[in-house]
Design a protein around this motif. Structure first.
Motif, PDB file in Angstrom:
ATOM      1  N   GLY A   1      19.028  17.719  -0.559  1.00 53.56           N
ATOM      2  CA  GLY A   1      19.289  16.289  -0.616  1.00 53.56           C
ATOM      3  C   GLY A   1      18.024  15.493  -0.860  1.00 53.56           C
ATOM      4  N   GLU A   2      18.201  14.243  -1.296  1.00 53.47           N
ATOM      5  CA  GLU A   2      17.045  13.404  -1.619  1.00 53.47           C
ATOM      6  C   GLU A   2      16.470  12.719  -0.391  1.00 53.47           C
ATOM      7  OE1 GLU A   2      16.256   9.491  -4.372  1.00 53.47           O
ATOM      8  OE2 GLU A   2      17.338  11.177  -5.253  1.00 53.47           O
ATOM      9  N   GLY A   3      17.313  12.348   0.533  1.00 49.26           N
ATOM     10  CA  GLY A   3      16.834  11.682   1.743  1.00 49.26           C
ATOM     11  C   GLY A   3      16.925  10.167   1.647  1.00 49.26           C
ATOM     12  N   PRO A   4      16.754   9.468   2.775  1.00 51.77           N
ATOM     13  CA  PRO A   4      16.912   8.011   2.817  1.00 51.77           C
ATOM     14  C   PRO A   4      15.740   7.276   2.176  1.00 51.77           C
ATOM     15  CG  PRO A   4      16.157   8.826   4.937  1.00 51.77           C
ATOM     16  CD  PRO A   4      16.426  10.039   4.094  1.00 51.77           C
ATOM     17  N   SER A   5      16.008   6.076   1.699  1.00 50.67           N
ATOM     18  CA  SER A   5      14.943   5.195   1.223  1.00 50.67           C
ATOM     19  C   SER A   5      14.232   4.581   2.424  1.00 50.67           C
ATOM     20  CB  SER A   5      15.522   4.086   0.341  1.00 50.67           C
ATOM     21  OG  SER A   5      16.126   4.633  -0.813  1.00 50.67           O
ATOM     22  N   ILE A   6      12.924   4.421   2.293  1.00 46.14           N
ATOM     23  CA  ILE A   6      12.124   3.867   3.385  1.00 46.14           C
ATOM     24  C   ILE A   6      11.571   2.512   2.938  1.00 46.14           C
ATOM     25  CG2 ILE A   6      10.179   4.243   4.941  1.00 46.14           C
ATOM     26  CD1 ILE A   6      12.469   6.312   5.177  1.00 46.14           C
ATOM     27  N   SER A   7      11.814   1.481   3.737  1.00 46.59           N
ATOM     28  CA  SER A   7      11.372   0.130   3.391  1.00 46.59           C
ATOM     29  C   SER A   7       9.897  -0.059   3.749  1.00 46.59           C
ATOM     30  CB  SER A   7      12.215  -0.907   4.135  1.00 46.59           C
ATOM     31  OG  SER A   7      11.934  -0.854   5.529  1.00 46.59           O
ATOM     32  N   LYS A   8       9.312  -1.146   3.250  1.00 45.34           N
ATOM     33  CA  LYS A   8       7.921  -1.475   3.573  1.00 45.34           C
ATOM     34  C   LYS A   8       7.765  -1.690   5.070  1.00 45.34           C
ATOM     35  CE  LYS A   8       4.168  -4.717   2.599  1.00 45.34           C
ATOM     36  NZ  LYS A   8       3.849  -4.876   4.050  1.00 45.34           N
ATOM     37  N   GLU A   9       8.753  -2.338   5.692  1.00 43.05           N
ATOM     38  CA  GLU A   9       8.676  -2.589   7.134  1.00 43.05           C
ATOM     39  C   GLU A   9       8.689  -1.279   7.913  1.00 43.05           C
ATOM     40  OE1 GLU A   9       9.695  -6.066   5.011  1.00 43.05           O
ATOM     41  OE2 GLU A   9      10.766  -4.142   5.028  1.00 43.05           O
ATOM     42  N   GLU A  10       9.502  -0.342   7.461  1.00 41.30           N
ATOM     43  CA  GLU A  10       9.574   0.960   8.138  1.00 41.30           C
ATOM     44  C   GLU A  10       8.293   1.759   7.932  1.00 41.30           C
ATOM     45  OE1 GLU A  10      14.451   1.206   7.748  1.00 41.30           O
ATOM     46  OE2 GLU A  10      13.161   2.072   6.195  1.00 41.30           O
ATOM     47  N   LEU A  11       7.685   1.624   6.763  1.00 42.82           N
ATOM     48  CA  LEU A  11       6.393   2.275   6.525  1.00 42.82           C
ATOM     49  C   LEU A  11       5.317   1.652   7.414  1.00 42.82           C
ATOM     50  CD1 LEU A  11       4.465   4.165   5.072  1.00 42.82           C
ATOM     51  CD2 LEU A  11       4.370   2.521   3.182  1.00 42.82           C
ATOM     52  N   ASP A  12       5.337   0.324   7.519  1.00 43.59           N
ATOM     53  CA  ASP A  12       4.369  -0.354   8.385  1.00 43.59           C
ATOM     54  C   ASP A  12       4.509   0.093   9.832  1.00 43.59           C
ATOM     55  OD1 ASP A  12       3.404  -1.742   6.204  1.00 43.59           O
ATOM     56  OD2 ASP A  12       4.527  -3.583   6.624  1.00 43.59           O
ATOM     57  N   SER A  13       5.765   0.306  10.274  1.00 43.99           N
ATOM     58  CA  SER A  13       6.003   0.765  11.652  1.00 43.99           C
ATOM     59  C   SER A  13       5.375   2.142  11.881  1.00 43.99           C
ATOM     60  CB  SER A  13       7.505   0.829  11.935  1.00 43.99           C
ATOM     61  OG  SER A  13       8.076  -0.451  11.905  1.00 43.99           O
ATOM     62  N   LEU A  14       5.508   3.017  10.883  1.00 47.87           N
ATOM     63  CA  LEU A  14       4.909   4.348  11.006  1.00 47.87           C
ATOM     64  C   LEU A  14       3.390   4.246  11.075  1.00 47.87           C
ATOM     65  CD1 LEU A  14       5.079   7.452  10.960  1.00 47.87           C
ATOM     66  CD2 LEU A  14       4.963   7.311   8.455  1.00 47.87           C
ATOM     67  N   MET A  15       2.785   3.460  10.201  1.00 47.77           N
ATOM     68  CA  MET A  15       1.323   3.351  10.183  1.00 47.77           C
ATOM     69  C   MET A  15       0.804   2.758  11.502  1.00 47.77           C
ATOM     70  SD  MET A  15       0.597   4.782   7.362  1.00 47.77           S
ATOM     71  CE  MET A  15      -1.107   4.410   6.977  1.00 47.77           C
ATOM     72  N   LYS A  16       1.550   1.823  12.065  1.00 46.70           N
ATOM     73  CA  LYS A  16       1.159   1.252  13.359  1.00 46.70           C
ATOM     74  C   LYS A  16       1.199   2.323  14.443  1.00 46.70           C
ATOM     75  CE  LYS A  16       2.314  -2.382  16.683  1.00 46.70           C
ATOM     76  NZ  LYS A  16       3.248  -3.489  17.031  1.00 46.70           N
ATOM     77  N   LYS A  17       2.250   3.144  14.419  1.00 43.57           N
ATOM     78  CA  LYS A  17       2.390   4.219  15.408  1.00 43.57           C
ATOM     79  C   LYS A  17       1.241   5.226  15.280  1.00 43.57           C
ATOM     80  CE  LYS A  17       6.673   5.378  15.915  1.00 43.57           C
ATOM     81  NZ  LYS A  17       7.085   4.810  17.223  1.00 43.57           N
ATOM     82  N   LEU A  18       0.905   5.586  14.038  1.00 38.79           N
ATOM     83  CA  LEU A  18      -0.187   6.539  13.815  1.00 38.79           C
ATOM     84  C   LEU A  18      -1.532   5.950  14.207  1.00 38.79           C
ATOM     85  CD1 LEU A  18       0.955   8.003  10.371  1.00 38.79           C
ATOM     86  CD2 LEU A  18       1.059   9.133  12.600  1.00 38.79           C
TER      87      LEU A  18
END
Length: 303
Positions: free
Chosen positions: A103-120
């Motif tokens: 499968g291709e997997g879900p699309s990730i929004s800019k906000e969701e990417l920002d949340s990951l970078m904040k967590k890291l």
């Protein structure tokens, strides 16, 4: 703490079918469902070996709930970011020929990417971060590099399991560990490698370019570790290979489990080979008893 990042987790649906025939109804003999993804595999092996870790990434929908619930049953801590679309399903058909439908997997929004970078950004000195697996089309292709840039200044040890141009870019930021196989090294340097000596030479180039530790997996021929402290080779135990999927991730998990305990690179390498082999000899990822049973027949020699 050890963290694993799986950007595009999956349910791996493995079905066994006698003589798959296209265009007709086929019935399965057996079927299995596992949480999939290279980082998740590393987390599972770490947990099986008794090493605490936290699995990071993106999950969504009923498939994401299955993945997270299964990991919690395995006593793996999770801190996933929830997305709207369903996590993907990868179908692996075992028949007269093996077939995979991913499968291709879900699309990730800019906000969701920002949340990951904040967590890291909350990781700290002494932590280990494993970056492994595919990156969705909706995310920047150089995301692993951006993540490295964010965490290395904090003293985080980064393990990168990728290939091609992404691997060369990652090396510039001196990752703690990379684990290419001979084919991936050929791809990186655009060469054909014809001997173990040549393989070692190109592995040494990866170290000179910045990688702190390079483990080159060679399947039944064992593995080679190249670092500033020397070059080591370990044999692969003999046994019936039942499932090679996840063996490389198991090597990484075994290595990190022992390194987290002892800080000894050579012993960690041996434990990694045992873990990778134990997974290859099983339909599931290795258990601690299986790894311990193989340790005595693995010899590490300095080249």
């Amino acid at each position: 703490m050890i963290y694993t990042l799986t950007l595009n987790p999956s349910i791996d649906y493995i079905v066994d079918v006698d003589n798959l025939t296209l265009g007709l109804v086929n019935r399965t003999k057996t079927d299995l469902k596992f949480p999939g993804g290279k980082g998740i595999n590393v987390s599972t092996v770490l947990a099986n070996l008794g090493t605490e870790n936290i699995a990071l990434g993106y999950l969504g929908g009923f498939t994401g709930k299955f993945i997270e619930d299964t990991l919690k049953i395995r006593n793996i801590k999770t801190d996933f970011i929830k997305v709207k679309e369903d996590s993907r399903i990868n179908v692996k058909i075992k028949s007269n020929k093996e077939t995979e439908i991913n499968g291709e997997g879900p699309s990730i929004s800019k906000e969701e990417l920002d949340s990951l970078m904040k967590k890291l950004g909350e990781l700290k000195d002494g932590d280990i971060l494993v970056l492994a697996g595919s990156i969705q089309k909706s995310l920047p292709s150089d995301l692993y590099l951006k993540i490295q840039e964010k965490v290395v200044t904090k003293g985080v040890k980064v393990v990168v399991d990728t290939s091609g141009k992404a691997l060369l870019e990652a090396i510039k930021l001196k990752p703690f560990l990379i684990k290419p196989n001979n084919h991936e090294i050929e791809e990186v340097f655009d060469v054909k490698i014809n001997s173990e000596d040549e393989l070692i030479e190109y592995g040494k180039k990866l170290v000179s370019l910045g990688a702190q530790n390079v483990i080159i997996s060679m399947a039944k021929d064992g593995a080679i570790l190249i670092s500033k402290d020397g070059i080591y080779k370990g044999n692969a135990p003999k046994g019936e290979v039942k499932n090679s999927v996840g063996a490389g991730d198991s090597l990484v998990g075994g290595f990190l489990s022992k390194f987290n305990e002892t800080g000894d690179i050579k012993e960690s390498f041996k434990y990694g080979i045992a873990s990778g082999s134990a997974s290859a000899f099983s339909m599931e990822l290795c258990k601690k008893e299986e790894v311990l049973n193989l340790l005595n027949i693995i010899n590490i020699k300095k080249l």
